[in-house]
Design an enzyme around this catalytic site. Structure first.
Site, PDB file in Angstrom:
ATOM      1  N   LEU A  26       0.830  -1.208   0.000  1.00  0.00           N
ATOM      2  CA  LEU A  26       0.000   0.000   0.000  1.00  0.00           C
ATOM      3  C   LEU A  26       0.868   1.262   0.000  1.00  0.00           C
ATOM      4  CD1 LEU A  26      -2.758  -1.006   2.605  1.00  0.00           C
ATOM      5  CD2 LEU A  26      -2.862  -1.125   0.112  1.00  0.00           C
ATOM      6  N   LYS A  76      15.561  -6.653   3.898  1.00  0.00           N
ATOM      7  CA  LYS A  76      15.927  -5.663   4.925  1.00  0.00           C
ATOM      8  C   LYS A  76      17.313  -5.870   5.523  1.00  0.00           C
ATOM      9  CE  LYS A  76      11.258  -4.415   6.193  1.00  0.00           C
ATOM     10  NZ  LYS A  76      10.215  -4.360   7.227  1.00  0.00           N
ATOM     11  N   ASP A 112      11.208   1.421  10.915  1.00  0.00           N
ATOM     12  CA  ASP A 112      10.308   0.398  11.453  1.00  0.00           C
ATOM     13  C   ASP A 112      10.259   0.447  12.987  1.00  0.00           C
ATOM     14  OD1 ASP A 112       9.351  -0.822   9.145  1.00  0.00           O
ATOM     15  OD2 ASP A 112      10.946  -2.331   9.096  1.00  0.00           O
ATOM     16  N   GLY A 137       9.333 -14.643  14.592  1.00  0.00           N
ATOM     17  CA  GLY A 137      10.143 -14.104  13.507  1.00  0.00           C
ATOM     18  C   GLY A 137      11.542 -13.767  13.978  1.00  0.00           C
TER      19      GLY A 137
END
Ligand code: ATR
Length: 288
Positions: A26, A76, A112, A137
């Site tokens: 988005l 990343k 982030d 994660g």
């Protein structure tokens, strides 16, 4: 030709996001709405970059004079060694989600961390301080989450990851980030750990796109006391979010974090305060 408001010309600057997959993103909607609202002569596009093309993509961005990039799954961490510099936070976290072209030098930042903490505050009053977390994660997104939790003084972080060596490695680094007790969780321990944590965070990519029905942890460990924060966002709630809501738990997807990290990235690229409400409307119009 000079800049013509609302037109793409030879002066128009290029921003974008690189990821794989990236079709769900988005970010173009948000950033283009913000650029237009502030009359800035830049456009923002999404680039699907497979891992083996990452080096070429960064060299290309440098050669083309791209003004800035967002970096998402799975690049990343891999991007670190390809840039010309890192700001202190990105270097400490070991992950980059934003690249700024500073006079030809591509410098990595990490928005982030602030995006995660600001989004967390909207559902957990007082934020991370003194609370216990289970984080699924161990990639770049998880590194930002754990760095934020340590910075804000979470009391305990359990790290669970499919590949345990990665959660062990992240745990070792996190012990240098503050007094937060960081421990590795294995699958058989999850049920018991869930009984003593306040917040469960999905910082894996499980739940994105085709995997919307998959979950990174068994969903039945979630109960009504938990706050569930799934960093994944998409048109449909992930299975983890849907189950948490059905249990009566507070559950939020990744849209708020997306918005907050985007606002910080935009400020780095443009030097302007981001029009956050314009950006919010742009992504809310897509539905959830
Ligand atoms: P990012 O840097 O954006 O976090 P990443 O480094 O590729 O992206 O990390 C993705 C995370 O999602 C990792 O924790 C990964 O687990 P592994 O370390 O075992 O690869 C996790 N992940 C991705 N697909 C998964 C799956 N199908 N099941 C469980 N975990 C998965």
């Amino acid at each position: 030709m000079r800049t013509i408001p609302g037109k793409i010309t030879a002066h128009t600057g290029l921003l974008g996001v690189i990821g794989y997959p990236v079709e769900h993103s988005l970010s173009p909607l948000m950033h283009n709405a913000a650029l237009q609202a502030q009359g800035l002569d830049m456009v923002y596009l999404a680039f699907s970059v497979q891992p083996f093309h990452l080096g070429a993509a960064i060299a290309g961005a440098r050669a083309l004079g791209v003004r800035g990039l967002n970096v998402t799954v799975p690049h990343k961490e891999a991007i670190l060694g390809l840039l010309d510099g890192l700001d202190d936070l990105a270097a400490r976290v070991g992950a980059v989600n934003t690249v700024v072209n500073e006079d030809g030098r591509l410098v990595g930042h990490n928005t982030d961390v602030v995006g995660f903490l600001e989004a967390l505050e909207t559902s957990v009053r007082g934020g991370a301080s003194g609370r216990r977390f289970l984080v699924a994660g161990a990639g770049g997104a998880a590194r930002a989450v754990v760095a934020g939790l340590c910075r804000e003084g979470a009391s305990q972080v359990w790290l669970y990851n499919r590949t345990e060596e990665r959660s062990q490695a992240l745990c070792r680094v996190a012990r240098g980030w503050g007094p937060t007790e960081c421990r590795v969780a294995s699958a058989p321990m999850l049920r018991e750990i869930a009984t003593c944590v306040d917040v469960i965070v999905n910082a894996t990519s499980v739940g994105m796109g085709e995997t919307v029905k998959s979950t990174p942890i068994p969903v039945d460990i979630v109960d009504s006391r938990h706050v569930v924060f799934d960093l994944v966002y998409g048109p449909r709630p992930t299975a983890l979010i849907a189950h948490a809501r059905a249990q009566g738990a507070v559950a939020m997807d990744g849209k708020e974090m997306l918005l907050r990290q985007a606002a910080s990235s935009y400020e780095l690229w443009t030097g302007r305060e981001a029009p956050v409400e314009v950006m919010r409307i742009a992504i809310e119009s897509v539905g959830s």
